[in-house]
Design an enzyme around this catalytic site. Sequence first.
Site, PDB file in Angstrom:
ATOM      1  N   ASP A 183       9.262 -48.470  31.113  1.00 25.52           N
ATOM      2  CA  ASP A 183       9.949 -47.186  30.897  1.00 25.52           C
ATOM      3  C   ASP A 183      10.341 -47.129  29.424  1.00 25.52           C
ATOM      4  O   ASP A 183      10.269 -48.139  28.705  1.00 25.52           O
ATOM      5  CB  ASP A 183      11.189 -47.087  31.818  1.00 25.52           C
ATOM      6  CG  ASP A 183      11.855 -45.708  31.793  1.00 25.52           C
ATOM      7  OD1 ASP A 183      11.234 -44.731  31.302  1.00 25.52           O
ATOM      8  OD2 ASP A 183      13.008 -45.603  32.259  1.00 25.52           O
ATOM      9  N   ARG A 187      20.644 -33.141  37.968  1.00 27.39           N
ATOM     10  CA  ARG A 187      20.372 -34.197  36.978  1.00 27.39           C
ATOM     11  C   ARG A 187      21.526 -34.163  35.992  1.00 27.39           C
ATOM     12  O   ARG A 187      21.801 -33.135  35.366  1.00 27.39           O
ATOM     13  CB  ARG A 187      19.054 -33.930  36.256  1.00 27.39           C
ATOM     14  CG  ARG A 187      18.904 -34.778  35.000  1.00 27.39           C
ATOM     15  CD  ARG A 187      17.523 -34.747  34.411  1.00 27.39           C
ATOM     16  NE  ARG A 187      16.598 -35.480  35.253  1.00 27.39           N
ATOM     17  CZ  ARG A 187      15.368 -35.841  34.868  1.00 27.39           C
ATOM     18  NH1 ARG A 187      14.928 -35.549  33.662  1.00 27.39           N
ATOM     19  NH2 ARG A 187      14.576 -36.501  35.692  1.00 27.39           N
ATOM     20  N   CYS A 198       7.416 -44.002  34.837  1.00 25.31           N
ATOM     21  CA  CYS A 198       7.916 -42.739  35.399  1.00 25.31           C
ATOM     22  C   CYS A 198       7.568 -41.549  34.530  1.00 25.31           C
ATOM     23  O   CYS A 198       7.578 -40.417  34.999  1.00 25.31           O
ATOM     24  CB  CYS A 198       9.423 -42.832  35.625  1.00 25.31           C
ATOM     25  SG  CYS A 198      10.386 -43.022  34.115  1.00 25.31           S
ATOM     26  N   GLN A 257      12.425 -40.747  41.814  1.00 24.49           N
ATOM     27  CA  GLN A 257      11.283 -41.348  41.127  1.00 24.49           C
ATOM     28  C   GLN A 257      10.752 -42.548  41.907  1.00 24.49           C
ATOM     29  O   GLN A 257       9.540 -42.705  42.095  1.00 24.49           O
ATOM     30  CB  GLN A 257      11.710 -41.798  39.719  1.00 24.49           C
ATOM     31  CG  GLN A 257      10.600 -42.464  38.942  1.00 24.49           C
ATOM     32  CD  GLN A 257       9.485 -41.502  38.603  1.00 24.49           C
ATOM     33  OE1 GLN A 257       9.744 -40.444  38.052  1.00 24.49           O
ATOM     34  NE2 GLN A 257       8.249 -41.837  38.939  1.00 24.49           N
ATOM     35  N   ARG A 294       5.802 -37.201  43.027  1.00 20.07           N
ATOM     36  CA  ARG A 294       7.162 -36.660  42.991  1.00 20.07           C
ATOM     37  C   ARG A 294       7.232 -35.422  43.892  1.00 20.07           C
ATOM     38  O   ARG A 294       8.185 -35.225  44.646  1.00 20.07           O
ATOM     39  CB  ARG A 294       7.556 -36.269  41.555  1.00 20.07           C
ATOM     40  CG  ARG A 294       7.680 -37.433  40.581  1.00 20.07           C
ATOM     41  CD  ARG A 294       8.874 -38.298  40.876  1.00 20.07           C
ATOM     42  NE  ARG A 294      10.125 -37.541  40.864  1.00 20.07           N
ATOM     43  CZ  ARG A 294      10.828 -37.243  39.771  1.00 20.07           C
ATOM     44  NH1 ARG A 294      10.426 -37.650  38.591  1.00 20.07           N
ATOM     45  NH2 ARG A 294      11.964 -36.567  39.832  1.00 20.07           N
ATOM     46  N   HIS A 313      17.732 -43.318  39.476  1.00 16.64           N
ATOM     47  CA  HIS A 313      16.723 -42.240  39.569  1.00 16.64           C
ATOM     48  C   HIS A 313      15.962 -42.412  40.890  1.00 16.64           C
ATOM     49  O   HIS A 313      14.770 -42.736  40.903  1.00 16.64           O
ATOM     50  CB  HIS A 313      15.783 -42.334  38.366  1.00 16.64           C
ATOM     51  CG  HIS A 313      14.947 -41.106  38.145  1.00 16.64           C
ATOM     52  ND1 HIS A 313      15.080 -39.949  38.887  1.00 16.64           N
ATOM     53  CD2 HIS A 313      13.951 -40.858  37.248  1.00 16.64           C
ATOM     54  CE1 HIS A 313      14.207 -39.056  38.451  1.00 16.64           C
ATOM     55  NE2 HIS A 313      13.509 -39.578  37.467  1.00 16.64           N
TER      56      HIS A 313
HETATM   57  N1   CP Z   1      10.076 -38.999  35.443  1.00 18.27           N
HETATM   58  C1   CP Z   1      10.884 -37.941  35.310  1.00 18.27           C
HETATM   59  O1   CP Z   1      11.926 -37.805  35.949  1.00 18.27           O
HETATM   60  O2   CP Z   1      10.445 -37.028  34.392  1.00 18.27           O
HETATM   61  P1   CP Z   1      11.235 -35.785  33.816  1.00 18.27           P
HETATM   62  O3   CP Z   1      12.324 -36.320  32.920  1.00 18.27           O
HETATM   63  O4   CP Z   1      10.207 -35.008  33.061  1.00 18.27           O
HETATM   64  O5   CP Z   1      11.831 -34.998  34.954  1.00 18.27           O
HETATM   65  N1  NVA Z   2      15.115 -43.949  31.682  1.00 13.72           N
HETATM   66  C1  NVA Z   2      14.683 -42.615  31.348  1.00 13.72           C
HETATM   67  C2  NVA Z   2      13.968 -41.988  32.502  1.00 13.72           C
HETATM   68  C3  NVA Z   2      13.433 -40.610  32.243  1.00 13.72           C
HETATM   69  C4  NVA Z   2      12.795 -39.972  33.453  1.00 13.72           C
HETATM   70  C5  NVA Z   2      15.881 -41.769  30.939  1.00 13.72           C
HETATM   71  O1  NVA Z   2      16.917 -41.838  31.612  1.00 13.72           O
HETATM   72  O2  NVA Z   2      15.782 -41.087  29.917  1.00 13.72           O
END
Ligand code: CP
Ligand code: NVA
Length: 308
Positions: free
Chosen positions: A225, A107, A266, A137, A294, A134
Amino acid sequence: MPHFLDIHTTDKSALRAMIDQARAIKDARNGLPKATPDAEQPLANHMVALIFEKPSTRTRVSFDVGVRQMGGQTMVLSGNEMQLGHGETIADTARVLSRYVDLIMIRTFEETVLQEMAEYASVPVINGLTNRSHPCQIMADVMTFEEHRGPIAGRKVVWCGDGNNVCASFLHAAGQFGFDLTFTGPEALDPDPEFVARARDQGAQVEIIRDPARAVEGADLVVADTWVSMHDSQSNRERRHNLLRPYQVNDALMAQAKPDALFMHCLPAHREEEVTNAVMDGPQSVVFDEAENRLHAQKAIMRYCLGV
Ligand code: CP
Ligand code: NVA
């Protein structure tokens, strides 16, 4: 090398096989205590590195639990505790990690970090979220929709709010899984036109409608989101909130969608901002099924990457 970098760059039939396998994996575990290993142990003798340059709850825990249930071992690494966060190149990091582990999930911020990791690693790399997308997700989200409502192909999904990384993966999935996607949000936060064009080229109907009430008409699924993603500058917070407030998902908006429309997010959610408590906790919400899925979807993704 079967990396899992994005939904639009992964073969369509492989995506379908992953969703179907994820559902079988979930069914096979029905009711088992969390620490019970899966009947099959495809990751036995495999070591997986989970690298986080941004915070995470779901991605971190679901990957870690998933690997362990499949018989593998994990190490969770924080980017700034690695030399990666102190000037070592991504290419060198990728080459070194490939000598120790069988699979890398990362990530990160810039898409280029993920691309470079994948280019120089000699083991598969999985995208655990970048500023751009992502994919893990949305694999869980497709699985969740189909569990509740059957095939997603031909259905109408409405994205409300910021045309961000999660929205991008929904657009990628619209093209690959054959559903229609309507974006409703302010013009300043429109999704990347390249992603819109690609989904349209693949035959998905993609619309941009500024009026949220009109946008959700006929929706099978409404998605929200956060208004401020992890990579967004906090200095724009107020501006973003002002732009996005009209796109809050609340009971009045859900009433314009199909009566059996689902609501997804998400997570993490900012309750009473992008979505009200009433919708989050209401009968149309499947947000915790998404979170659970997930785990199952990523097991199928890891098996695809490792060919096991
Ligand atoms: N939805 C998601 O990716 O959550 P986290 O940021 O907690 O991993
Ligand atoms: N759009 C959000 C998703 C978190 C899982 C971010 O990137 O912070």
